[in-house]
Scaffold this motif. Structure first.
Motif, PDB file in Angstrom:
ATOM      1  N   LEU A 230      41.928  24.608  45.759  1.00 56.30           N
ATOM      2  CA  LEU A 230      41.225  25.842  45.409  1.00 56.30           C
ATOM      3  C   LEU A 230      41.641  26.249  44.006  1.00 56.30           C
ATOM      4  CD1 LEU A 230      41.558  27.944  48.682  1.00 56.30           C
ATOM      5  CD2 LEU A 230      39.518  26.846  47.786  1.00 56.30           C
ATOM      6  N   ALA A 231      40.685  26.610  43.209  1.00 55.42           N
ATOM      7  CA  ALA A 231      40.978  27.088  41.857  1.00 55.42           C
ATOM      8  C   ALA A 231      40.783  28.593  41.841  1.00 55.42           C
ATOM      9  CB  ALA A 231      40.058  26.408  40.850  1.00 55.42           C
ATOM     10  N   GLY A 232      41.795  29.304  41.406  1.00 56.43           N
ATOM     11  CA  GLY A 232      41.686  30.745  41.310  1.00 56.43           C
ATOM     12  C   GLY A 232      40.744  31.122  40.181  1.00 56.43           C
ATOM     13  N   GLY A 233      40.170  32.255  40.307  1.00 53.02           N
ATOM     14  CA  GLY A 233      39.261  32.714  39.271  1.00 53.02           C
ATOM     15  C   GLY A 233      39.359  34.219  39.119  1.00 53.02           C
ATOM     16  N   GLY A 234      38.843  34.678  38.075  1.00 53.98           N
ATOM     17  CA  GLY A 234      38.857  36.101  37.837  1.00 53.98           C
ATOM     18  C   GLY A 234      39.093  36.376  36.364  1.00 53.98           C
ATOM     19  N   ALA A 235      38.978  37.613  36.037  1.00 54.93           N
ATOM     20  CA  ALA A 235      39.175  38.003  34.644  1.00 54.93           C
ATOM     21  C   ALA A 235      40.640  37.883  34.257  1.00 54.93           C
ATOM     22  CB  ALA A 235      38.692  39.443  34.447  1.00 54.93           C
ATOM     23  N   PRO A 236      40.916  37.420  33.055  1.00 51.15           N
ATOM     24  CA  PRO A 236      42.306  37.368  32.611  1.00 51.15           C
ATOM     25  C   PRO A 236      42.886  38.769  32.481  1.00 51.15           C
ATOM     26  CG  PRO A 236      40.812  36.607  30.881  1.00 51.15           C
ATOM     27  CD  PRO A 236      39.980  36.919  32.085  1.00 51.15           C
ATOM     28  N   THR A 237      44.146  38.883  32.773  1.00 52.26           N
ATOM     29  CA  THR A 237      44.811  40.176  32.661  1.00 52.26           C
ATOM     30  C   THR A 237      45.303  40.365  31.233  1.00 52.26           C
ATOM     31  OG1 THR A 237      45.533  39.939  34.934  1.00 52.26           O
ATOM     32  CG2 THR A 237      46.671  41.574  33.608  1.00 52.26           C
ATOM     33  N   THR A 238      45.018  41.506  30.681  1.00 49.78           N
ATOM     34  CA  THR A 238      45.498  41.807  29.331  1.00 49.78           C
ATOM     35  C   THR A 238      46.276  43.106  29.378  1.00 49.78           C
ATOM     36  OG1 THR A 238      43.469  42.993  28.774  1.00 49.78           O
ATOM     37  CG2 THR A 238      43.556  40.662  28.202  1.00 49.78           C
TER      38      THR A 238
END
Length: 55
Positions: free
Chosen positions: A46-54
């Motif tokens: 499984l590859a995680g996804g989502g917006a990068p945290t800044t």
């Protein structure tokens, strides 16, 4: 919970021609293939996804 990828793979005639038929399909969760498994075999993860945290 894992997606039903194994059921899909083991039901495909092209895949089972290469990786074996159930219950001996050579298709493993990444890092779980047995030592000295017959080749060819395939792995998945499984590859995680989502917006990068800044910050």
């Amino acid at each position: 919970m894992y997606p039903p990828i194994f059921a899909r793979i083991s039901a495909d005639a092209g895949v089972t021609a290469l990786l074996g038929a159930p219950p001996a399909v050579r298709f493993f969760l990444f890092g779980q293939a047995p030592q000295n498994v017959q080749k060819p075999y395939a792995v998945w993860r499984l590859a995680g996804g989502g917006a990068p945290t800044t910050t």
